[in-house]
Design a protein around this motif. Structure first.
Motif, PDB file in Angstrom:
ATOM      1  N   GLN A 146       4.024 120.343 -20.770  1.00 47.60           N
ATOM      2  CA  GLN A 146       4.241 121.441 -21.710  1.00 47.60           C
ATOM      3  C   GLN A 146       3.653 121.113 -23.078  1.00 47.60           C
ATOM      4  O   GLN A 146       3.449 121.989 -23.906  1.00 47.60           O
ATOM      5  CB  GLN A 146       5.760 121.669 -21.895  1.00 47.60           C
ATOM      6  N   ILE A 147       3.435 119.819 -23.298  1.00 47.81           N
ATOM      7  CA  ILE A 147       3.036 119.362 -24.637  1.00 47.81           C
ATOM      8  C   ILE A 147       1.704 118.633 -24.567  1.00 47.81           C
ATOM      9  O   ILE A 147       1.537 117.715 -23.763  1.00 47.81           O
ATOM     10  CB  ILE A 147       4.110 118.406 -25.228  1.00 47.81           C
ATOM     11  N   MET A 148       0.753 119.053 -25.421  1.00 49.51           N
ATOM     12  CA  MET A 148      -0.528 118.340 -25.503  1.00 49.51           C
ATOM     13  C   MET A 148      -0.695 117.790 -26.923  1.00 49.51           C
ATOM     14  O   MET A 148      -0.673 118.554 -27.891  1.00 49.51           O
ATOM     15  CB  MET A 148      -1.705 119.263 -25.171  1.00 49.51           C
ATOM     16  N   PHE A 149      -0.811 116.483 -27.030  1.00 51.65           N
ATOM     17  CA  PHE A 149      -1.082 115.854 -28.327  1.00 51.65           C
ATOM     18  C   PHE A 149      -2.599 115.797 -28.522  1.00 51.65           C
ATOM     19  O   PHE A 149      -3.327 115.436 -27.589  1.00 51.65           O
ATOM     20  CB  PHE A 149      -0.509 114.429 -28.368  1.00 51.65           C
TER      21      PHE A 149
ATOM     22  N   ALA B 214       2.436 124.455 -23.118  1.00 52.85           N
ATOM     23  CA  ALA B 214       3.155 125.494 -23.878  1.00 52.85           C
ATOM     24  C   ALA B 214       2.824 125.362 -25.360  1.00 52.85           C
ATOM     25  O   ALA B 214       2.850 126.353 -26.087  1.00 52.85           O
ATOM     26  CB  ALA B 214       4.651 125.360 -23.657  1.00 52.85           C
ATOM     27  N   LEU B 215       2.529 124.141 -25.804  1.00 56.95           N
ATOM     28  CA  LEU B 215       2.230 123.945 -27.236  1.00 56.95           C
ATOM     29  C   LEU B 215       1.384 122.699 -27.457  1.00 56.95           C
ATOM     30  O   LEU B 215       1.322 121.811 -26.604  1.00 56.95           O
ATOM     31  CB  LEU B 215       3.527 123.879 -28.052  1.00 56.95           C
TER      32      LEU B 215
ATOM     33  N   PRO C 128      10.896 104.794 -44.322  1.00 57.63           N
ATOM     34  CA  PRO C 128      11.859 105.639 -43.601  1.00 57.63           C
ATOM     35  C   PRO C 128      11.591 107.121 -43.867  1.00 57.63           C
ATOM     36  O   PRO C 128      11.726 107.956 -42.976  1.00 57.63           O
ATOM     37  CB  PRO C 128      13.212 105.215 -44.182  1.00 57.63           C
ATOM     38  N   ARG C 129      11.167 107.443 -45.096  1.00 51.58           N
ATOM     39  CA  ARG C 129      10.924 108.863 -45.421  1.00 51.58           C
ATOM     40  C   ARG C 129       9.781 109.445 -44.594  1.00 51.58           C
ATOM     41  O   ARG C 129       9.890 110.521 -44.010  1.00 51.58           O
ATOM     42  CB  ARG C 129      10.607 108.989 -46.917  1.00 51.58           C
ATOM     43  N   LYS C 130       8.671 108.708 -44.500  1.00 50.87           N
ATOM     44  CA  LYS C 130       7.518 109.206 -43.733  1.00 50.87           C
ATOM     45  C   LYS C 130       7.864 109.276 -42.243  1.00 50.87           C
ATOM     46  O   LYS C 130       7.492 110.219 -41.542  1.00 50.87           O
ATOM     47  CB  LYS C 130       6.293 108.299 -43.953  1.00 50.87           C
ATOM     48  N   LYS C 131       8.617 108.249 -41.779  1.00 46.24           N
ATOM     49  CA  LYS C 131       9.014 108.269 -40.359  1.00 46.24           C
ATOM     50  C   LYS C 131       9.904 109.477 -40.076  1.00 46.24           C
ATOM     51  O   LYS C 131       9.800 110.114 -39.041  1.00 46.24           O
ATOM     52  CB  LYS C 131       9.763 106.978 -40.011  1.00 46.24           C
ATOM     53  N   ARG C 132      10.792 109.765 -41.033  1.00 48.73           N
ATOM     54  CA  ARG C 132      11.691 110.905 -40.842  1.00 48.73           C
ATOM     55  C   ARG C 132      10.895 112.212 -40.808  1.00 48.73           C
ATOM     56  O   ARG C 132      11.168 113.112 -40.012  1.00 48.73           O
ATOM     57  CB  ARG C 132      12.744 110.946 -41.966  1.00 48.73           C
ATOM     58  N   LEU C 133       9.887 112.332 -41.689  1.00 48.68           N
ATOM     59  CA  LEU C 133       9.098 113.578 -41.735  1.00 48.68           C
ATOM     60  C   LEU C 133       8.373 113.810 -40.416  1.00 48.68           C
ATOM     61  O   LEU C 133       8.405 114.914 -39.863  1.00 48.68           O
ATOM     62  CB  LEU C 133       8.095 113.533 -42.895  1.00 48.68           C
ATOM     63  N   ILE C 134       7.736 112.784 -39.893  1.00 51.06           N
ATOM     64  CA  ILE C 134       7.020 112.969 -38.617  1.00 51.06           C
ATOM     65  C   ILE C 134       8.039 113.245 -37.505  1.00 51.06           C
ATOM     66  O   ILE C 134       7.811 114.068 -36.611  1.00 51.06           O
ATOM     67  CB  ILE C 134       6.100 111.764 -38.295  1.00 51.06           C
ATOM     68  N   TRP C 135       9.208 112.574 -37.609  1.00 51.17           N
ATOM     69  CA  TRP C 135      10.218 112.786 -36.575  1.00 51.17           C
ATOM     70  C   TRP C 135      10.750 114.228 -36.630  1.00 51.17           C
ATOM     71  O   TRP C 135      10.987 114.851 -35.590  1.00 51.17           O
ATOM     72  CB  TRP C 135      11.344 111.758 -36.715  1.00 51.17           C
ATOM     73  N   GLU C 136      10.920 114.764 -37.821  1.00 49.12           N
ATOM     74  CA  GLU C 136      11.381 116.161 -37.935  1.00 49.12           C
ATOM     75  C   GLU C 136      10.377 117.115 -37.270  1.00 49.12           C
ATOM     76  O   GLU C 136      10.757 118.096 -36.641  1.00 49.12           O
ATOM     77  CB  GLU C 136      11.598 116.544 -39.405  1.00 49.12           C
TER      78      GLU C 136
ATOM     79  N   ARG D 177      11.026 119.616 -34.019  1.00 50.59           N
ATOM     80  CA  ARG D 177      10.595 121.027 -33.912  1.00 50.59           C
ATOM     81  C   ARG D 177       9.870 121.254 -32.575  1.00 50.59           C
ATOM     82  O   ARG D 177      10.052 122.261 -31.916  1.00 50.59           O
ATOM     83  CB  ARG D 177       9.661 121.389 -35.069  1.00 50.59           C
ATOM     84  N   VAL D 178       9.041 120.284 -32.231  1.00 50.26           N
ATOM     85  CA  VAL D 178       8.295 120.370 -30.966  1.00 50.26           C
ATOM     86  C   VAL D 178       9.273 120.363 -29.788  1.00 50.26           C
ATOM     87  O   VAL D 178       9.171 121.172 -28.856  1.00 50.26           O
ATOM     88  CB  VAL D 178       7.289 119.193 -30.860  1.00 50.26           C
ATOM     89  N   MET D 179      10.254 119.457 -29.851  1.00 50.68           N
ATOM     90  CA  MET D 179      11.228 119.365 -28.752  1.00 50.68           C
ATOM     91  C   MET D 179      11.998 120.669 -28.608  1.00 50.68           C
ATOM     92  O   MET D 179      12.223 121.160 -27.500  1.00 50.68           O
ATOM     93  CB  MET D 179      12.192 118.201 -29.002  1.00 50.68           C
ATOM     94  N   GLU D 180      12.405 121.216 -29.751  1.00 51.96           N
ATOM     95  CA  GLU D 180      13.156 122.494 -29.713  1.00 51.96           C
ATOM     96  C   GLU D 180      12.318 123.576 -29.045  1.00 51.96           C
ATOM     97  O   GLU D 180      12.774 124.266 -28.145  1.00 51.96           O
ATOM     98  CB  GLU D 180      13.525 122.933 -31.134  1.00 51.96           C
ATOM     99  N   ARG D 181      11.070 123.703 -29.495  1.00 50.15           N
ATOM    100  CA  ARG D 181      10.221 124.781 -28.971  1.00 50.15           C
ATOM    101  C   ARG D 181       9.887 124.565 -27.502  1.00 50.15           C
ATOM    102  O   ARG D 181       9.718 125.524 -26.745  1.00 50.15           O
ATOM    103  CB  ARG D 181       8.941 124.855 -29.802  1.00 50.15           C
TER     104      ARG D 181
END
Ligand code: URA
Length: 332
Positions: A159-162, A248-249, A300-308, A312-316
């Motif tokens: 469903q996911i293509m990087f 899918a995305l 930690p901030r940059k890791k959190r941003l990419i993780w967020e 979003r990808v997981m939700e969709r």
């Protein structure tokens, strides 16, 4: 200077033997080369731009080729379930392609290919496409003899293509995308999403490592971003992979992948596009950081941003998200 000239001449000879007759070089570089030639007091200055290798250099042409045909959305969705599909031409939708800073050693390439996918199931179509790309004379001509053209890998039912930028040193040796340090981090990110690397599809905008002048026998040091022309040439191959896999995305990793998919003219910085949904080939695209950026700035901030972005990808994608996953990289 002598070593650079030797490396340049060897590279031009290699390109010439691969059938390349012109290469793009900035006006500044041409002036620099002329200055060298003048210093060496050659009997006469010919005035043209032919170097000793016989390859003609010309100022870089950054405009995209004329063909701006876009594959109609309907033509890209001929088989929602991955069953047998009829042949489909994948035309290069290059009208939006960018004009970034001049790439110093990007060859002038023929117009982007029109990829005709054969009929058949996903596995058969993918295998044919892969063989074509790996053996494509233009792709082959872009890599040194002991290095590989790189094609996408992973589940054809993902469903996911990087989508990344281009192979690097490790990838052009192994012939697989994202196997070096950035790839290892990408694999960890995928595992953090509760998936295995083999369960997703991983591709790149480029099928070869953009070359830089390198002395014979030496290994290329560092990478350069692909030129607009290089990206335009490879994009039909990525489109064809999307047509086969029908994810899918998509997840665009970094600015080059974002420019390649969405158009460089759209965003000056990655920050303008990151963390939001966009669209390519009728599919949602989440833009996020390239893993190599996180390797350079492992805060930690940059890791959190990419993780967020990945949440979003997981939700969709309808993936289950645990409380533990929601809390990754939250500073306490
Ligand atoms: N970086 C990319 O963008 N792609 C690769 O395959 C490897 C590193």
């Amino acid at each position: 200077m002598r070593a650079v000239l030797i490396a340049l001449t060897e590279e031009l000879c290699r390109l010439k033997s691969a059938g390349v007759r012109t290469v793009a070089v900035s006006e500044t570089s041409i002036e620099d080369l002329r200055a060298v030639v003048r210093r060496r007091a050659r009997p006469k200055e010919t005035g043209d731009r032919r170097l000793e290798s016989g390859v003609i250099v010309q100022p870089t042409v950054l405009s995209a080729p004329a063909d701006s045909f876009r594959t109609p959305h309907s033509a890209l969705h001929n088989s929602g379930d991955g069953g047998d599909a009829a042949p489909v031409p994948i035309r290069p939708p290059i009208s939006h392609l960018p004009s970034p800073a001049v790439a110093p050693f990007a060859a002038t390439l023929p117009p982007p290919p029109v990829v005709e996918l054969p009929a058949g199931d996903k596995a058969a179509r993918w295998a044919v496409l892969r063989e074509r790309v790996l053996n494509h004379p233009v792709c082959r001509a872009q890599v040194r003899r002991d290095k590989k053209v790189v094609f996408g890998v992973g589940s054809l039912d993902s469903q996911i293509m990087f989508v990344g930028e281009a192979p690097g040193a490790d990838e052009e040796v192994q012939g697989e995308p994202f196997v070096g340090p950035a790839g290892q981090l990408l694999t960890k990110m995928i595992q953090g999403m509760g998936l295995m690397r083999e369960q997703v599809y991983i591709g790149n905008i480029m099928n070869w490592r953009p070359q830089t002048p390198t002395a014979a026998g030496a290994q290329q040091v560092g990478n350069r971003p692909p030129s607009a022309v290089e990206m335009a040439f490879c994009l039909p191959f990525l489109r064809a992979q999307i047509e086969i896999v029908q994810p899918a995305l998509l997840v665009a990793l970094g600015k080059t992948a974002t420019d390649g998919l969405l158009g460089a003219a759209r965003f000056k910085t990655l920050g303008e596009a990151r963390g939001q949904w966009h669209e390519f080939a009728g599919r949602p695209v989440m833009v996020t950081y390239h893993p190599s950026y996180i390797l350079r700035e492992p805060t930690p901030r940059k890791k959190r941003l990419i993780w967020e972005d990945l949440l979003r990808v997981m939700e969709r994608a309808g993936l289950a998200i645990s409380d533990k996953q929601r809390g990754y990289f939250l500073e306490r």
